[in-house]
Design a protein around this motif. Structure first.
Motif, PDB file in Angstrom:
ATOM      1  N   ALA A  27      48.608  16.333 -34.106  1.00 43.61           N
ATOM      2  CA  ALA A  27      47.218  16.049 -34.474  1.00 43.61           C
ATOM      3  C   ALA A  27      47.136  15.356 -35.831  1.00 43.61           C
ATOM      4  O   ALA A  27      46.328  14.437 -36.018  1.00 43.61           O
ATOM      5  CB  ALA A  27      46.408  17.346 -34.494  1.00 43.61           C
ATOM      6  N   SER A  28      47.984  15.783 -36.790  1.00 45.68           N
ATOM      7  CA  SER A  28      47.973  15.154 -38.107  1.00 45.68           C
ATOM      8  C   SER A  28      48.413  13.700 -38.026  1.00 45.68           C
ATOM      9  O   SER A  28      47.844  12.823 -38.683  1.00 45.68           O
ATOM     10  CB  SER A  28      48.899  15.925 -39.058  1.00 45.68           C
ATOM     11  N   PHE A  29      49.443  13.430 -37.224  1.00 46.33           N
ATOM     12  CA  PHE A  29      49.920  12.061 -37.068  1.00 46.33           C
ATOM     13  C   PHE A  29      48.867  11.178 -36.409  1.00 46.33           C
ATOM     14  O   PHE A  29      48.748   9.996 -36.721  1.00 46.33           O
ATOM     15  CB  PHE A  29      51.209  12.048 -36.250  1.00 46.33           C
ATOM     16  N   ASP A  30      48.106  11.768 -35.490  1.00 48.93           N
ATOM     17  CA  ASP A  30      47.048  10.998 -34.841  1.00 48.93           C
ATOM     18  C   ASP A  30      45.996  10.568 -35.865  1.00 48.93           C
ATOM     19  O   ASP A  30      45.532   9.423 -35.858  1.00 48.93           O
ATOM     20  CB  ASP A  30      46.408  11.839 -33.729  1.00 48.93           C
ATOM     21  N   LEU A  31      45.634  11.486 -36.768  1.00 48.08           N
ATOM     22  CA  LEU A  31      44.670  11.144 -37.818  1.00 48.08           C
ATOM     23  C   LEU A  31      45.235  10.081 -38.758  1.00 48.08           C
ATOM     24  O   LEU A  31      44.528   9.146 -39.159  1.00 48.08           O
ATOM     25  CB  LEU A  31      44.283  12.390 -38.601  1.00 48.08           C
ATOM     26  N   LEU A  32      46.518  10.219 -39.115  1.00 48.84           N
ATOM     27  CA  LEU A  32      47.146   9.233 -39.990  1.00 48.84           C
ATOM     28  C   LEU A  32      47.205   7.864 -39.330  1.00 48.84           C
ATOM     29  O   LEU A  32      46.982   6.836 -39.978  1.00 48.84           O
ATOM     30  CB  LEU A  32      48.552   9.693 -40.369  1.00 48.84           C
ATOM     31  N   PRO A  88      50.432   4.769 -41.983  1.00 54.22           N
ATOM     32  CA  PRO A  88      51.849   4.667 -41.583  1.00 54.22           C
ATOM     33  C   PRO A  88      52.260   3.240 -41.230  1.00 54.22           C
ATOM     34  O   PRO A  88      53.357   2.788 -41.577  1.00 54.22           O
ATOM     35  CB  PRO A  88      51.944   5.593 -40.365  1.00 54.22           C
ATOM     36  N   GLN A  89      51.360   2.526 -40.554  1.00 54.62           N
ATOM     37  CA  GLN A  89      51.667   1.148 -40.185  1.00 54.62           C
ATOM     38  C   GLN A  89      51.785   0.277 -41.434  1.00 54.62           C
ATOM     39  O   GLN A  89      52.671  -0.585 -41.526  1.00 54.62           O
ATOM     40  CB  GLN A  89      50.580   0.606 -39.253  1.00 54.62           C
ATOM     41  N   ALA A  90      50.906   0.507 -42.419  1.00 53.57           N
ATOM     42  CA  ALA A  90      50.947  -0.297 -43.640  1.00 53.57           C
ATOM     43  C   ALA A  90      52.220  -0.035 -44.435  1.00 53.57           C
ATOM     44  O   ALA A  90      52.731  -0.939 -45.104  1.00 53.57           O
ATOM     45  CB  ALA A  90      49.714   0.016 -44.497  1.00 53.57           C
ATOM     46  N   LEU A  91      52.749   1.195 -44.343  1.00 48.53           N
ATOM     47  CA  LEU A  91      53.976   1.537 -45.061  1.00 48.53           C
ATOM     48  C   LEU A  91      55.227   1.132 -44.298  1.00 48.53           C
ATOM     49  O   LEU A  91      56.337   1.313 -44.794  1.00 48.53           O
ATOM     50  CB  LEU A  91      54.012   3.040 -45.357  1.00 48.53           C
TER      51      LEU A  91
END
Length: 417
Positions: free
Chosen positions: A315-320, A326-329
């Motif tokens: 769920a946390s990864f979905d929010l991120l 994450p994509q920008a990094l």
């Protein structure tokens, strides 16, 4: 895809924990090997009959991310199996390699008597990556961080020495912390020390303690440590909440904090005492670090105390992913579907990373509150400090307290020189 490689998530955990863990390879080094275009063009993949190529094997050995869909999807097709009378018909459309491949990717139709989450998962290959991280970078960098903090504190003490009062103590005392405040502090501090020690035994005991005391002595120590860790955790969480309720109003930033920070809190200059309220800017920063990291380590700890009941990361990864961070990094989209075992492994990794960060910060707090500053420990032992100490280190608070009638006369004859 139901499972993502655990190793791709470790750099994300490190970034989130603000520790100096760097991903072993840049996320951009994604190998599509025989891949996507080559297979369609009848290249290397066609030369191996659709099996993995040498490039695939070398890429995995280097820890690079590869497109393994050609293996993940090759798990047989019972719906189009040959009839029983035909060659290979008795296999039911699935060969032994396809069956093991289906088990590895958690796609097999496994029937389990247990109803627990993850009971149908027979093989979870990312668990080995988690184990390697736990035995390697986590111990190396986490232990190195604690040793580095201890070395810096020793160096600071050798250079600066103990921060002493500029004028003799008066012998008159003023109440700094009430009994309930001291109870809250020691409840949280004492439980955290126990949690830190028992956690280090669980994480580092096998490589460091067993060679010293042997397996027979380590086994009951580890078992007792696990019981202490699981149960003392509740005391820490209660102390954390109490401290937040008691001190949050005193730890809101104000203009005096800017002055304190600009002058380095007087830590590096003898005789310099910037004005401060009940808590100075350094203490306020420490307070919020403990509250934020303490809440994080508590949540991950609850997830470990109740396995498979409180999944956090999907769920946390979905929010991120929705934020695009994450994509920008350069990590790409993080997995939002993962086996229960991987959820627990990530919770354990995150729990340990945050705990190491807290231990590093609290080591500095213990130093300045004990041997680092004269008179500081009295505040949390008796609740009272000398008037001179209050004037020098928290002058604004002293003025407010005395204006409200907070000063208590002590034994004047007992003034220290």
């Amino acid at each position: 895809m139901k499972r993502k490689a655990f190793s791709g998530l470790l750099p994300v955990l490190a970034v989130m924990a603000l520790l100096p863990f760097a991903p072993p390879q840049a996320a951009a080094q994604t190998v599509t090997t025989a891949a996507t275009g080559a297979a369609a063009a009848g290249g290397d993949r066609a030369a191996t009959g659709g099996a993995q190529t040498l490039e695939d094997i070398l890429a995995r050995q280097k820890g690079l991310k590869i497109d393994d869909s050609f293996r993940r999807q090759a798990i047989g097709d019972p719906a189009h199996a040959a009839p029983m009378t035909a060659p290979l018909g008795t296999l039911g459309g699935v060969s032994d390699p396809e069956l093991w491949r289906a088990l590895r990717y958690d796609e097999a139709n496994v029937i389990a008597t247990a109803s627990l989450p993850g009971a149908r998962t027979v093989i979870q290959s990312s668990g080995m990556t988690w184990l390697a991280f736990r035995r390697g970078p986590l111990v190396t960098y986490g232990g190195g961080l604690l040793l580095a903090v201890l070395a810096l504190l020793l160096l600071f003490y050798l250079i600066r020495g103990r921060i002493r009062l500029d004028h003799p103590a008066t012998g008159r005392r003023i109440l700094r912390f009430a009994a309930v405040e001291r109870f809250s502090h020691w409840l949280m501090a004492g439980s955290f020390i126990l949690l830190g020690l028992t956690g280090l035994v669980q994480l580092m005991g096998r490589p460091f303690l067993i060679p010293l005391i042997g397996k027979e002595a380590f086994a009951p120590l580890a078992q007792a440590g696990k019981w202490v860790h699981n149960n003392v955790a509740w005391a820490f969480m209660i102390g954390l909440v109490l401290s937040l309720l008691l001190w949050i109003r005193h730890n809101l930033p104000d203009r005096s904090d800017l002055v304190w920070l600009a002058r380095g809190g007087g830590l590096f200059t003898r005789g310099a005492h910037p004005p401060a309220r009940k808590f100075n800017a350094g203490q306020k920063i420490f307070f919020w670090i403990v509250m934020i990291l303490g809440a994080s380590v508590s949540v991950s700890g609850l997830s470990l105390l109740f396995p498979f009941e409180l999944p956090l990361f999907a769920a946390s990864f979905d929010l991120l992913n929705q934020t695009g961070l994450p994509q920008a990094l350069g990590f790409g989209a993080l997995p939002t579907v993962m086996p229960p075992q991987e959820e627990m492994q990530l919770a354990q990794a995150w729990h340990a990373i945050v705990a190491f960060a807290m231990m590093a910060v609290i080591l500095a707090h213990i130093y300045i509150g004990s041997v680092g500053m004269e008179g500081a420990l009295d505040a949390m032992v008796t609740g009272e400090v000398d008037v001179e100490w209050a004037k020098e280190h928290h002058s604004l608070w002293f003025e407010e307290a005395t204006a409200a009638g907070g000063e208590e006369a002590g034994a004047g004859a007992g003034a220290a020189g």
